[in-house]
Design a protein around this motif. Structure first.
Motif, PDB file in Angstrom:
ATOM      1  N   SER A  50       5.451   1.540 -16.589  1.00  0.00           N
ATOM      2  CA  SER A  50       4.091   1.112 -16.907  1.00  0.00           C
ATOM      3  C   SER A  50       3.663  -0.103 -16.089  1.00  0.00           C
ATOM      4  CB  SER A  50       3.964   0.814 -18.407  1.00  0.00           C
ATOM      5  OG  SER A  50       3.677   1.995 -19.123  1.00  0.00           O
ATOM      6  N   ALA A  51       4.612  -1.003 -15.819  1.00  0.00           N
ATOM      7  CA  ALA A  51       4.277  -2.165 -14.991  1.00  0.00           C
ATOM      8  C   ALA A  51       3.917  -1.733 -13.576  1.00  0.00           C
ATOM      9  CB  ALA A  51       5.450  -3.146 -14.975  1.00  0.00           C
ATOM     10  N   PHE A  52       4.736  -0.872 -12.980  1.00  0.00           N
ATOM     11  CA  PHE A  52       4.431  -0.383 -11.637  1.00  0.00           C
ATOM     12  C   PHE A  52       3.139   0.428 -11.625  1.00  0.00           C
ATOM     13  CE2 PHE A  52       9.175  -0.767 -10.945  1.00  0.00           C
ATOM     14  CZ  PHE A  52       9.089  -1.788 -10.011  1.00  0.00           C
ATOM     15  N   ILE A  53       2.936   1.228 -12.648  1.00  0.00           N
ATOM     16  CA  ILE A  53       1.724   2.051 -12.721  1.00  0.00           C
ATOM     17  C   ILE A  53       0.482   1.167 -12.803  1.00  0.00           C
ATOM     18  CG2 ILE A  53       0.464   3.644 -14.230  1.00  0.00           C
ATOM     19  CD1 ILE A  53       3.340   4.848 -14.866  1.00  0.00           C
ATOM     20  N   ALA A  54       0.553   0.093 -13.589  1.00  0.00           N
ATOM     21  CA  ALA A  54      -0.588  -0.821 -13.691  1.00  0.00           C
ATOM     22  C   ALA A  54      -0.924  -1.426 -12.334  1.00  0.00           C
ATOM     23  CB  ALA A  54      -0.290  -1.918 -14.708  1.00  0.00           C
ATOM     24  N   ILE A  55       0.088  -1.694 -11.524  1.00  0.00           N
ATOM     25  CA  ILE A  55      -0.137  -2.280 -10.207  1.00  0.00           C
ATOM     26  C   ILE A  55      -0.975  -1.345  -9.336  1.00  0.00           C
ATOM     27  CG2 ILE A  55       1.059  -2.909  -8.057  1.00  0.00           C
ATOM     28  CD1 ILE A  55       3.298  -4.086  -9.918  1.00  0.00           C
ATOM     29  N   GLY A  56      -0.772  -0.040  -9.492  1.00  0.00           N
ATOM     30  CA  GLY A  56      -1.600   0.917  -8.759  1.00  0.00           C
ATOM     31  C   GLY A  56      -2.927   1.190  -9.434  1.00  0.00           C
ATOM     32  N   LEU A  57      -2.915   1.306 -10.744  1.00  0.00           N
ATOM     33  CA  LEU A  57      -4.141   1.591 -11.494  1.00  0.00           C
ATOM     34  C   LEU A  57      -5.206   0.525 -11.300  1.00  0.00           C
ATOM     35  CD1 LEU A  57      -3.055   2.910 -15.034  1.00  0.00           C
ATOM     36  CD2 LEU A  57      -4.437   4.123 -13.325  1.00  0.00           C
ATOM     37  N   ARG A  58      -4.776  -0.702 -11.024  1.00  0.00           N
ATOM     38  CA  ARG A  58      -5.758  -1.793 -10.891  1.00  0.00           C
ATOM     39  C   ARG A  58      -6.755  -1.520  -9.771  1.00  0.00           C
ATOM     40  NH1 ARG A  58      -3.670  -6.323  -7.137  1.00  0.00           N
ATOM     41  NH2 ARG A  58      -2.057  -5.276  -5.926  1.00  0.00           N
ATOM     42  N   SER A 404       6.673   3.934   6.006  1.00  0.00           N
ATOM     43  CA  SER A 404       7.542   5.005   5.527  1.00  0.00           C
ATOM     44  C   SER A 404       7.098   5.502   4.156  1.00  0.00           C
ATOM     45  CB  SER A 404       8.994   4.523   5.471  1.00  0.00           C
ATOM     46  OG  SER A 404       9.873   5.591   5.223  1.00  0.00           O
ATOM     47  N   VAL A 405       6.706   4.579   3.274  1.00  0.00           N
ATOM     48  CA  VAL A 405       6.194   4.981   1.957  1.00  0.00           C
ATOM     49  C   VAL A 405       4.955   5.858   2.123  1.00  0.00           C
ATOM     50  CG1 VAL A 405       5.076   4.167  -0.151  1.00  0.00           C
ATOM     51  CG2 VAL A 405       7.126   3.009   0.685  1.00  0.00           C
ATOM     52  N   LEU A 406       4.010   5.395   2.933  1.00  0.00           N
ATOM     53  CA  LEU A 406       2.749   6.119   3.076  1.00  0.00           C
ATOM     54  C   LEU A 406       2.934   7.466   3.769  1.00  0.00           C
ATOM     55  CD1 LEU A 406       0.328   3.184   3.999  1.00  0.00           C
ATOM     56  CD2 LEU A 406       0.875   4.135   1.748  1.00  0.00           C
ATOM     57  N   ASN A 407       3.899   7.543   4.675  1.00  0.00           N
ATOM     58  CA  ASN A 407       4.148   8.807   5.368  1.00  0.00           C
ATOM     59  C   ASN A 407       4.917   9.802   4.512  1.00  0.00           C
ATOM     60  OD1 ASN A 407       2.872   7.919   7.715  1.00  0.00           O
ATOM     61  ND2 ASN A 407       4.759   7.099   8.585  1.00  0.00           N
ATOM     62  N   THR A 408       5.725   9.280   3.577  1.00  0.00           N
ATOM     63  CA  THR A 408       6.625  10.142   2.811  1.00  0.00           C
ATOM     64  C   THR A 408       6.028  10.588   1.481  1.00  0.00           C
ATOM     65  OG1 THR A 408       8.501   8.953   3.787  1.00  0.00           O
ATOM     66  CG2 THR A 408       8.977  10.321   1.873  1.00  0.00           C
ATOM     67  N   ALA A 409       5.261   9.733   0.845  1.00  0.00           N
ATOM     68  CA  ALA A 409       4.788  10.031  -0.514  1.00  0.00           C
ATOM     69  C   ALA A 409       3.970  11.312  -0.571  1.00  0.00           C
ATOM     70  CB  ALA A 409       3.981   8.852  -1.049  1.00  0.00           C
ATOM     71  N   GLY A 410       2.965  11.409   0.269  1.00  0.00           N
ATOM     72  CA  GLY A 410       2.125  12.600   0.243  1.00  0.00           C
ATOM     73  C   GLY A 410       2.871  13.844   0.689  1.00  0.00           C
ATOM     74  N   ALA A 436       1.241   5.402  -7.854  1.00  0.00           N
ATOM     75  CA  ALA A 436       0.641   4.082  -8.072  1.00  0.00           C
ATOM     76  C   ALA A 436       0.977   3.115  -6.945  1.00  0.00           C
ATOM     77  CB  ALA A 436       1.106   3.522  -9.415  1.00  0.00           C
ATOM     78  N   LEU A 437       2.237   3.073  -6.541  1.00  0.00           N
ATOM     79  CA  LEU A 437       2.642   2.117  -5.521  1.00  0.00           C
ATOM     80  C   LEU A 437       2.194   2.557  -4.132  1.00  0.00           C
ATOM     81  CD1 LEU A 437       6.130   1.205  -6.999  1.00  0.00           C
ATOM     82  CD2 LEU A 437       3.966  -0.058  -7.195  1.00  0.00           C
ATOM     83  N   THR A 438       2.075   3.856  -3.926  1.00  0.00           N
ATOM     84  CA  THR A 438       1.449   4.348  -2.693  1.00  0.00           C
ATOM     85  C   THR A 438       0.009   3.862  -2.616  1.00  0.00           C
ATOM     86  OG1 THR A 438       2.850   6.327  -2.633  1.00  0.00           O
ATOM     87  CG2 THR A 438       0.766   6.430  -1.443  1.00  0.00           C
ATOM     88  N   LEU A 439      -0.708   3.981  -3.719  1.00  0.00           N
ATOM     89  CA  LEU A 439      -2.094   3.529  -3.769  1.00  0.00           C
ATOM     90  C   LEU A 439      -2.184   2.029  -3.514  1.00  0.00           C
ATOM     91  CD1 LEU A 439      -4.959   4.594  -4.344  1.00  0.00           C
ATOM     92  CD2 LEU A 439      -4.563   4.082  -6.758  1.00  0.00           C
ATOM     93  N   ASP A 440      -1.248   1.272  -4.053  1.00  0.00           N
ATOM     94  CA  ASP A 440      -1.259  -0.177  -3.843  1.00  0.00           C
ATOM     95  C   ASP A 440      -1.026  -0.517  -2.375  1.00  0.00           C
ATOM     96  OD1 ASP A 440      -1.229  -2.960  -4.966  1.00  0.00           O
ATOM     97  OD2 ASP A 440       0.761  -2.921  -4.046  1.00  0.00           O
ATOM     98  N   LEU A 441      -0.011   0.088  -1.765  1.00  0.00           N
ATOM     99  CA  LEU A 441       0.271  -0.212  -0.360  1.00  0.00           C
ATOM    100  C   LEU A 441      -0.842   0.278   0.552  1.00  0.00           C
ATOM    101  CD1 LEU A 441       4.111   0.499  -0.107  1.00  0.00           C
ATOM    102  CD2 LEU A 441       2.954  -1.714  -0.266  1.00  0.00           C
TER     103      LEU A 441
END
Length: 449
Positions: A50-58, A404-410, A436-441
């Protein structure tokens, strides 16, 4: 009303596709007041998820990110602990194990102040929450102040940290200890193999694993490991979840847990200022924790931080991504930062085909690229290491991980984790913290252009 999917995005089509995909995962996994990690394997609310998800949801809705954290802290226990699972009463018991009737929080945890309006687990997860709360506030300060988000959450966050710093200082050295492999979030790490070997497992016919309904046995912990997890949880439950009287057969100081406590104490100092409270107590705590982390968990030979087994009072000689997360601590000595970056770049953690950080030493004796936390690379730990590198101005290294995160997540449909040697997605798909963390980055990358 404007849909969250219609929010402004980068004109770059690849970024737009990635943004829309991540947003869709978070919308689909929203359960009314919180977000499930996965609609299949994890149908309840998990604490550090939930903490990580909130970081993206913001980035989509600061109000929804606030609700994510508020719903979790509504289940906080009277002694300050934040349980690692808050159970959804509408989900049947056999959908996940251990289920509410196993933990019996409202009865077994009554003396420790377990809530009566919902059922939870009795153990905890890493304290990312104050950091998530501060970032959520920063995303929309006007909405945060209108709802008095920080003043309402601040005392709950203080109680949570007090619990870790007092009730869980089992080694007496100023660090928080874990009493179950599920608590550091890296459930099946080889770091726990030695300490777990001392635990007599619960009989196989006393529990049924629901995780194997959704995951391949080759990717999941073994039955022997699960039997030991169950035995530890039963013993803690039967002791009333009382840290004063329980005698845990498994007790360790984990570098990731304590690094996150440092980062969250510093975030709590920022929150205290906004809430009209004393910030100095939190910066002082962060400094003491940093000193204790270095003194108790740094290993010069390994070039990284290691977990300390409190039963034997020795360091566990296994390298894992947990030992790199202390980069989050801004007060880390410069020479240790240099060593950690060298370790990250070296043979233990640098794979040729994927810059996501493996969860365990690539050269380790039990490295497994697909089994849960025994080698696979996870997006949340990549996010933590990326943030830690930026804390110390190592932007080129951080950029590599972000890319690497952005290239791999999708490409992996927002997989739970990936094979670090191939980049192949493993575990659940449409996983919430990955999205969520993909969205944040992605968003923070756009703001830096």
């Amino acid at each position: 009303m404007t849909s969250l999917l219609d929010r402004p995005a980068s004109p770059r089509s690849a970024d737009l596709t990635l943004r829309r995909g991540a947003t869709r995962v978070l919308l689909d996994n929203w359960a009314g007041t919180s977000t499930v990690p996965s609609r299949t394997l994890y149908p309840h609310q998990w604490s550090w998820d939930s903490a990580f998800i909130a970081i993206g949801l913001r980035h989509l809705s600061a109000r929804r990110a606030q609700r994510e954290l508020e719903s979790l802290f509504a289940a906080q226990w009277g002694d300050g602990r934040v349980p690692h699972i808050v159970f959804n009463s509408s989900v049947r018991n056999d959908a996940y194990f251990p289920s509410p009737d196993f933990w019996r929080s409202s009865t077994a945890g009554a003396a420790a102040g377990a809530p009566t309006m919902c059922e939870t687990s009795g153990i905890v997860q890493p304290p990312v929450h104050a950091l998530a709360a501060w970032l959520t506030h920063e995303a929309d300060t006007e909405e945060s102040r209108r709802r008095a988000f920080l003043p309402r959450l601040y005392p709950r966050l203080v109680a949570w940290h007090d619990y870790l710093l007092n009730s869980r200082d089992l080694g007496g050295g100023g660090l928080a200890a874990i009493v179950h492999p599920w608590e550091p979030g890296m459930d099946n790490s080889p770091c726990w193999d030695g300490p777990l070997a001392r635990v007599d497992p619960a009989a196989p016919d006393t529990f049924r694993r629901a995780d194997l309904d959704h995951g391949h046995p080759a990717d999941r912990p073994t039955d022997l490991d699960y039997g030991r997890y169950v035995q530890l949880a039963v013993a803690y439950r039967d002791a009333g979840y009382d840290d004063r009287t329980a005698r845990p057969a498994f007790a360790l100081e984990d570098p990731c847990v304590n690094a996150l406590l440092i980062a969250s104490e510093l975030a709590l100092a920022e929150i205290a200022t906004q809430a009209g409270e004393d910030a100095a107590v939190h910066t002082q705590r962060a400094a003491r924790l940093t000193d204790a982390l270095v003194n108790r968990l740094w290993d010069d030979e390994a070039g990284t931080f290691l977990a300390r087994d409190l039963t034997s009072d020795t360091l566990v000689r296994e390298r894992s991504v947990a030992g790199l997360v202390p980069l989050l601590a801004p007060g880390l000595p410069a020479e240790l930062v240099d060593r950690l970056v060298a370790t990250l770049d070296g043979p233990h953690f640098r794979a040729d085909s994927c810059d996501l950080v493996p969860s365990y030493d690539l050269t380790g004796p039990v490295f497994d690229p697909t089994r849960y936390w025994r080698g696979p690379a996870w997006f949340n730990t990549a996010w933590l290491v990326e943030r830690g590198l930026r804390t110390h101005g190592r932007h080129a290294h951080a950029d590599r991980i972000r890319s690497s995160v952005l290239n791999t997540a999708g490409d992996t449909q927002f997989a739970e984790y990936v094979d670090p040697t191939t980049g192949e997605g493993r575990g659940a798909r449409a996983f919430s913290w990955t999205a969520a963390l993909t969205l944040d980055l992605l968003t923070t990358q756009e703001t830096c252009r």
